[in-house]
Design a protein around this motif. Structure first.
Motif, PDB file in Angstrom:
ATOM      1  N   TYR A  97      28.471  96.878   1.615  1.00 52.49           N
ATOM      2  CA  TYR A  97      27.964  98.032   0.867  1.00 52.49           C
ATOM      3  C   TYR A  97      29.141  98.534   0.037  1.00 52.49           C
ATOM      4  O   TYR A  97      29.980  99.299   0.498  1.00 52.49           O
ATOM      5  N   SER A  98      29.222  98.074  -1.190  1.00 55.76           N
ATOM      6  CA  SER A  98      30.393  98.336  -2.023  1.00 55.76           C
ATOM      7  C   SER A  98      30.243  99.640  -2.783  1.00 55.76           C
ATOM      8  O   SER A  98      29.134 100.074  -3.105  1.00 55.76           O
ATOM      9  N   ASN A  99      31.383 100.264  -3.078  1.00 53.66           N
ATOM     10  CA  ASN A  99      31.329 101.515  -3.821  1.00 53.66           C
ATOM     11  C   ASN A  99      32.380 101.616  -4.912  1.00 53.66           C
ATOM     12  O   ASN A  99      32.501 102.666  -5.529  1.00 53.66           O
ATOM     13  N   SER A 100      33.151 100.551  -5.152  1.00 53.29           N
ATOM     14  CA  SER A 100      34.193 100.673  -6.165  1.00 53.29           C
ATOM     15  C   SER A 100      34.538  99.314  -6.765  1.00 53.29           C
ATOM     16  O   SER A 100      34.330  98.267  -6.151  1.00 53.29           O
ATOM     17  N   LEU A 101      35.072  99.358  -7.977  1.00 50.59           N
ATOM     18  CA  LEU A 101      35.683  98.212  -8.644  1.00 50.59           C
ATOM     19  C   LEU A 101      36.975  98.689  -9.284  1.00 50.59           C
ATOM     20  O   LEU A 101      37.001  99.761  -9.906  1.00 50.59           O
ATOM     21  N   SER A 102      38.038  97.925  -9.146  1.00 47.49           N
ATOM     22  CA  SER A 102      39.319  98.278  -9.753  1.00 47.49           C
ATOM     23  C   SER A 102      39.997  97.012 -10.240  1.00 47.49           C
ATOM     24  O   SER A 102      40.143  96.054  -9.478  1.00 47.49           O
ATOM     25  N   ALA A 103      40.415  97.007 -11.493  1.00 41.38           N
ATOM     26  CA  ALA A 103      41.233  95.918 -12.027  1.00 41.38           C
ATOM     27  C   ALA A 103      42.691  96.318 -11.943  1.00 41.38           C
ATOM     28  O   ALA A 103      43.038  97.483 -12.163  1.00 41.38           O
ATOM     29  N   ASP A 104      43.571  95.365 -11.627  1.00 40.99           N
ATOM     30  CA  ASP A 104      44.995  95.694 -11.581  1.00 40.99           C
ATOM     31  C   ASP A 104      45.529  95.785 -13.003  1.00 40.99           C
ATOM     32  O   ASP A 104      44.869  95.367 -13.963  1.00 40.99           O
ATOM     33  N   PRO A 105      46.735  96.357 -13.197  1.00 43.43           N
ATOM     34  CA  PRO A 105      47.235  96.555 -14.560  1.00 43.43           C
ATOM     35  C   PRO A 105      47.415  95.279 -15.371  1.00 43.43           C
ATOM     36  O   PRO A 105      47.381  95.325 -16.604  1.00 43.43           O
ATOM     37  N   SER A 106      47.608  94.125 -14.708  1.00 42.75           N
ATOM     38  CA  SER A 106      47.787  92.883 -15.456  1.00 42.75           C
ATOM     39  C   SER A 106      46.474  92.335 -15.992  1.00 42.75           C
ATOM     40  O   SER A 106      46.459  91.459 -16.847  1.00 42.75           O
TER      41      SER A 106
END
Length: 380
Positions: A80-89
Motif C-alpha cells: 500500500y504505497s503512499n509516496s514516490l521520490s526521485a533522487d537528485p541524480s
C-alpha cells in the motif's frame, strides 16, 4: 536548482487520517533539474480502487509537454504505497509503503534505465518504521530522511553508488509525523507533525544532519494551524501550507514563509499569506524561482504568484485559472515551460514569459479507474 515539496496523505483505513489539503500526496519530487537534459521522464503512482492494487505508470515527457507511455506502461507495486521520490541524480526512484498500520514498512528501490523504464534495484527494498512517508534527499544525494507516521519517528539513510539506501539512525519526533524536508545546504531537516486530537498541537521539529548523516534534534515548536505541505524554493525559503477551522466550520488556508538560518538551521517567519480556498496545495516553483503556483482543491482552481528574488514574497500574478475537479497532484516541468496537473486526463499549462498560465491542454492519459497517490519527475 532542485525544488522540493512534500505533503500529507490520508492513508485510508490503515493509517491515521491526515487532513489532506489537495496536495501532491506523498510526493512532488524532482530528480536532476536541467533544462538542456536530453530526456525527461515522469512517474505516477496509481491505485486501482476496486482492486486495491498499486502500480507506477512511466512516461517520457517531450519538449512540448506530451506524456507518452513507456513500454511497459507501468510496473506493479506490492505494498500500500503512499509516496514516490526521485533522487537528485535522476537515476533512482523510491516508493514507501506498508502492508498495514501495524507492520513495519518498506521503501521500494528502483533503477531508472537509460530509456526511462524502471527496474527493481539489486537491493529491492529497505525496511522502515511503521507507515513511512516520502523520502527527502540532501542536495548531493548522499543522505535521505523519511518520517514513520505509525510510530512517531523519523529515520536517516545513506545512499550508496548503486542507489540503495541503508539505515543510519531513527529518532523520535512529534505525534503523527507526515512529512520531512531538507534545507538547501543539506545540513538541516524539518519534520511537520499533526499532533493528536484537540489536546496535542501540530508541531515542527528541527534536526541537524551530521557529516555522517546522523539526525540530532535541535528544537520542536508548536503550530496552531494544521500543516499540510512544505516546500523549499530555489532561493532557499521554506513555505508551509496550513489550514485552520473557523467558527462556521470551514477550513480557510494559509501559507507561511520561513527564512532558514544557514548557520544553525533556525526558522524565522517572513510572511503569512491567507488563501481563499478551503484546501490549498503545496507551493511549487519554476526552476528560476521567479514564479509559483498553488492549487485550490475545493474550488478547482490554480493560483499564480510572482516571487521576490530577495525576500521570497509572493504576489498575486493574475487571476486564478481553472484546474479541474479537486486538482491534487501538480508539478512544473524542469524546463520551466509547463505546469502539469496529474489527473485523468493529464493537463498541461504553458507558462508564459510573465509567469502566467495559458489555457490548459491535454498532455496524456492515466487510464480509466485509476487514482493518483504520488508523482515524480526525473531527467538524465
Amino acid at each position: 536548482m532542485q525544488t522540493d515539496s512534500l505533503c500529507f496523505r490520508a492513508l485510508s483505513a490503515i493509517a491515521t487520517v491526515a487532513l489532506l489539503a489537495s496536495t501532491g500526496c506523498g510526493g512532488y519530487s524532482v530528480g536532476r533539474s536541467d533544462p538542456v537534459a536530453l530526456n525527461t521522464y515522469a512517474y505516477v503512482g496509481l491505485e486501482n480502487g476496486p482492486d486495491q492494487t498499486f502500480s507506477i505508470a512511466q512516461f517520457q515527457v517531450s519538449s512540448e509537454g506530451i506524456f507518452t507511455a513507456l513500454n511497459p506502461a507501468s510496473v506493479p507495486v506490492d505494498l500500500y504505497s503512499n509516496s514516490l521520490s526521485a533522487d537528485p541524480s535522476g537515476r533512482y526512484l523510491f516508493s514507501g509503503g506498508s502492508e498495514n498500520s501495524l507492520a513495519p514498512g518498506e521503501i521500494l528501490q528502483f533503477v531508472i534505465g537509460s530509456d526511462g523504464t524502471l527496474a527493481g534495484n539489486a537491493t529491492p527494498s529497505v525496511g522502515t518504521g511503521e507507515l513511512p512517508g516520502a523520502v527527502a534527499f540532501t542536495p548531493n544525494g548522499r543522505f535521505a530522511v523519511a518520517v514513520n507516521n505509525g510510530d512517531n519517528t523519523v529515520s536517516s539513510y545513506a545512499m550508496n553508488s548503486a542507489g540503495s539506501l541503508s539505515l543510519i539512525n531513527t529518532v523520535p519526533t512529534g505525534l503523527n509525523p507526515t512529512l520531512a524536508i531538507i534545507d538547501g545546504t543539506g545540513q538541516f531537516a524539518y519534520v511537520a507533525a499533526l499532533g493528536q486530537g484537540n489536546s496535542q498541537l501540530a508541531t515542527i521539529s528541527e534536526y541537524t544532519i551530521a557529516s555522517s548523516g546522523v539526525l540530532t534534534l535541535i528544537v520542536t515548536f508548536d503550530e496552531e494551524l494544521i500543516p499540510s505541505a512544505m516546500t523549499r524554493s530555489p532561493s532557499g525559503f521554506l513555505y508551509l501550507t496550513e489550514a485552520s477551522p473557523t467558527e462556521d466550520g470551514g477550513i480557510p488556508g494559509a501559507i507561511v514563509e520561513f527564512s532558514v538560518n544557514e548557520v544553525n538551521g533556525g526558522l524565522s517567519i517572513v510572511n503569512t499569506y491567507s488563501t481563499v480556498d478551503l484546501a490549498p496545495g503545496p507551493v511549487v516553483f519554476t526552476p528560476s524561482g521567479n514564479y509559483a503556483y498553488v492549487t485550490n482543491g475545493y474550488s478547482g482552481t490554480i493560483s499564480q504568484f510572482a516571487v521576490d528574488a530577495t525576500t521570497g514574497a509572493l504576489t498575486q500574478n493574475g487571476a486564478d485559472v481553472t484546474g479541474g475537479f479537486s486538482p491534487t497532484h501538480y508539478i512544473v516541468d524542469p524546463s520551466g515551460k509547463f505546469l502539469y496537473l496529474i489527473q485523468n486526463p493529464i493537463s498541461k499549462y504553458a507558462i508564459n514569459e510573465d509567469g502566467s498560465l495559458a489555457s490548459s491542454e491535454t498532455a496524456g492519459s492515466l487510464g480509466a479507474g485509476n487514482g493518483v497517490f504520488a508523482t515524480a519527475i526525473a531527467q538524465h
